[in-house]
Scaffold this motif. Sequence first.
Motif, PDB file in Angstrom:
ATOM      1  N   SER A 195       0.833  -1.193   0.000  1.00 34.31           N
ATOM      2  CA  SER A 195       0.000   0.000   0.000  1.00 34.31           C
ATOM      3  C   SER A 195       0.870   1.246   0.000  1.00 34.31           C
ATOM      4  CB  SER A 195      -0.904   0.011   1.238  1.00 34.31           C
ATOM      5  OG  SER A 195      -1.772  -1.094   1.250  1.00 34.31           O
ATOM      6  N   THR A 196       0.339   2.326  -0.549  1.00 38.43           N
ATOM      7  CA  THR A 196       1.048   3.595  -0.564  1.00 38.43           C
ATOM      8  C   THR A 196       0.229   4.630   0.195  1.00 38.43           C
ATOM      9  OG1 THR A 196       0.025   4.243  -2.663  1.00 38.43           O
ATOM     10  CG2 THR A 196       2.120   3.064  -2.771  1.00 38.43           C
ATOM     11  N   ALA A 197       0.922   5.592   0.825  1.00 38.45           N
ATOM     12  CA  ALA A 197       0.220   6.594   1.620  1.00 38.45           C
ATOM     13  C   ALA A 197       0.981   7.903   1.635  1.00 38.45           C
ATOM     14  CB  ALA A 197       0.022   6.102   3.055  1.00 38.45           C
ATOM     15  N   GLY A 198       0.232   8.994   1.746  1.00 38.06           N
ATOM     16  CA  GLY A 198       0.797  10.316   1.958  1.00 38.06           C
ATOM     17  C   GLY A 198       0.275  10.839   3.284  1.00 38.06           C
ATOM     18  N   ILE A 199       1.164  11.385   4.091  1.00 42.45           N
ATOM     19  CA  ILE A 199       0.782  11.904   5.409  1.00 42.45           C
ATOM     20  C   ILE A 199       1.208  13.361   5.510  1.00 42.45           C
ATOM     21  CG2 ILE A 199       1.057  11.670   7.902  1.00 42.45           C
ATOM     22  CD1 ILE A 199       1.766   8.736   7.461  1.00 42.45           C
ATOM     23  N   SER A 221       5.109   8.585   2.188  1.00 42.08           N
ATOM     24  CA  SER A 221       5.732   9.869   1.917  1.00 42.08           C
ATOM     25  C   SER A 221       5.104  10.883   2.864  1.00 42.08           C
ATOM     26  CB  SER A 221       5.505  10.274   0.460  1.00 42.08           C
ATOM     27  OG  SER A 221       6.141  11.505   0.188  1.00 42.08           O
ATOM     28  N   LEU A 222       5.928  11.756   3.441  1.00 39.46           N
ATOM     29  CA  LEU A 222       5.479  12.674   4.481  1.00 39.46           C
ATOM     30  C   LEU A 222       5.667  14.131   4.070  1.00 39.46           C
ATOM     31  CD1 LEU A 222       7.360  10.732   7.228  1.00 39.46           C
ATOM     32  CD2 LEU A 222       4.888  11.015   7.312  1.00 39.46           C
ATOM     33  N   THR A 223       4.829  14.999   4.642  1.00 38.67           N
ATOM     34  CA  THR A 223       5.001  16.435   4.470  1.00 38.67           C
ATOM     35  C   THR A 223       4.446  17.131   5.709  1.00 38.67           C
ATOM     36  OG1 THR A 223       4.722  18.270   2.900  1.00 38.67           O
ATOM     37  CG2 THR A 223       2.781  16.906   3.325  1.00 38.67           C
ATOM     38  N   GLY A 224       4.675  18.432   5.801  1.00 41.82           N
ATOM     39  CA  GLY A 224       4.177  19.189   6.952  1.00 41.82           C
ATOM     40  C   GLY A 224       5.238  19.396   8.022  1.00 41.82           C
ATOM     41  N   GLY A 226      12.107   4.641   6.635  1.00 42.58           N
ATOM     42  CA  GLY A 226      12.356   4.454   5.211  1.00 42.58           C
ATOM     43  C   GLY A 226      11.559   5.377   4.312  1.00 42.58           C
ATOM     44  N   SER A 227      10.804   6.298   4.891  1.00 40.65           N
ATOM     45  CA  SER A 227       9.961   7.199   4.106  1.00 40.65           C
ATOM     46  C   SER A 227      10.751   8.398   3.603  1.00 40.65           C
ATOM     47  CB  SER A 227       8.801   7.692   4.974  1.00 40.65           C
ATOM     48  OG  SER A 227       9.296   8.483   6.052  1.00 40.65           O
ATOM     49  N   ILE A 228      10.130   9.185   2.762  1.00 43.67           N
ATOM     50  CA  ILE A 228      10.743  10.426   2.286  1.00 43.67           C
ATOM     51  C   ILE A 228       9.880  11.601   2.740  1.00 43.67           C
ATOM     52  CG2 ILE A 228      11.835   9.353   0.289  1.00 43.67           C
ATOM     53  CD1 ILE A 228       9.597  10.488  -1.443  1.00 43.67           C
ATOM     54  N   VAL A 229      10.506  12.769   2.866  1.00 41.43           N
ATOM     55  CA  VAL A 229       9.795  13.984   3.270  1.00 41.43           C
ATOM     56  C   VAL A 229       9.759  14.949   2.087  1.00 41.43           C
ATOM     57  CG1 VAL A 229       9.793  16.001   4.791  1.00 41.43           C
ATOM     58  CG2 VAL A 229      10.410  13.741   5.698  1.00 41.43           C
ATOM     59  N   THR A 274       3.952  11.375  -4.741  1.00 45.06           N
ATOM     60  CA  THR A 274       5.392  11.176  -4.944  1.00 45.06           C
ATOM     61  C   THR A 274       5.844   9.753  -4.637  1.00 45.06           C
ATOM     62  OG1 THR A 274       5.994  11.784  -2.666  1.00 45.06           O
ATOM     63  CG2 THR A 274       5.776  13.580  -4.262  1.00 45.06           C
ATOM     64  N   VAL A 275       4.974   8.963  -4.016  1.00 46.93           N
ATOM     65  CA  VAL A 275       5.369   7.591  -3.627  1.00 46.93           C
ATOM     66  C   VAL A 275       5.554   6.724  -4.864  1.00 46.93           C
ATOM     67  CG1 VAL A 275       4.673   5.518  -2.378  1.00 46.93           C
ATOM     68  CG2 VAL A 275       4.148   7.770  -1.440  1.00 46.93           C
TER      69      VAL A 275
END
Length: 268
Positions: A4-8, A52-55, A68-71, A267-268
């Motif tokens: 699964s892919t997710a953006g947070i 993939s993370l932001t904020g 292991g995620s990217i920002v 972006t994932v």
Amino acid sequence: MKQSTAGIDAGGSLIKIVYQENERMHFKKFSINQLDSAISWINISAPSLKVSLTGGKASVIQKKHFQGSIVIPEFQATCEGARFLLARENKSIEENYLIVNIGTGTSWHIVNGEKVERILGSGIGGGTFTGLGSFLTQAQGYQQLTILANEGNKGNVDLLVKDIYESSESPINGDLTAANFAKGKKLNHTEADRLASLSNMIAETIVLLTSQAAAIHQVKSAVIVGSAVVGNPSLRISLDFYMKMVGLTPVFLEKGEYSGAIGAYLTV
């Protein structure tokens, strides 16, 4: 099993999550104070995530939970998400336009073809409404504040143009604000009236800055995203009214509060 892919999007007030499962996008949000609950929900609902993370809180979450995620830079993610939603919701805009992200504070971005640039920021936003609202009333929490604001009458707190001109003919709409909160304690007013005045002041300030940015960059449309307008009819109605009054076309996105999370997800 397919991963699964997710953006947070972990901001100052909320954690917003977008993930895909069986080719369908799912949306969820938590208070920033419920970080552990949010992470538990993700791990149960969508195990084996590629994230993939932001904020503003993204790096904290990355180090603690998703090494292991990217920002992704917040402004980049928000604008990419907003552009994706414009197409998804069939609200595409042909010419250049502004993206106005009203979250805890407010950010303005100009979209010029494929180029996106942040041009302005303000501390006026949803955090102002929640924080100052807690000083002005006994209401507990965002939902109570928005309900009260929608029930109030700003004219019991604000000095309106028609209050100044009284029986004379006003040169502009008499219901416009001459001075925010200027009536002070001169008249009896309720907590709802004070919140209506606060919501109106925030809307007026945002529209004033938006109209100036639009004039400088010669655009006519403003895409409104961010969590502050969600479930807040008083603010949304005022934004819509004032933007149209100054000649702008406001575009409200149905899932606009998830723009940052969607941008990260893409972006994932």
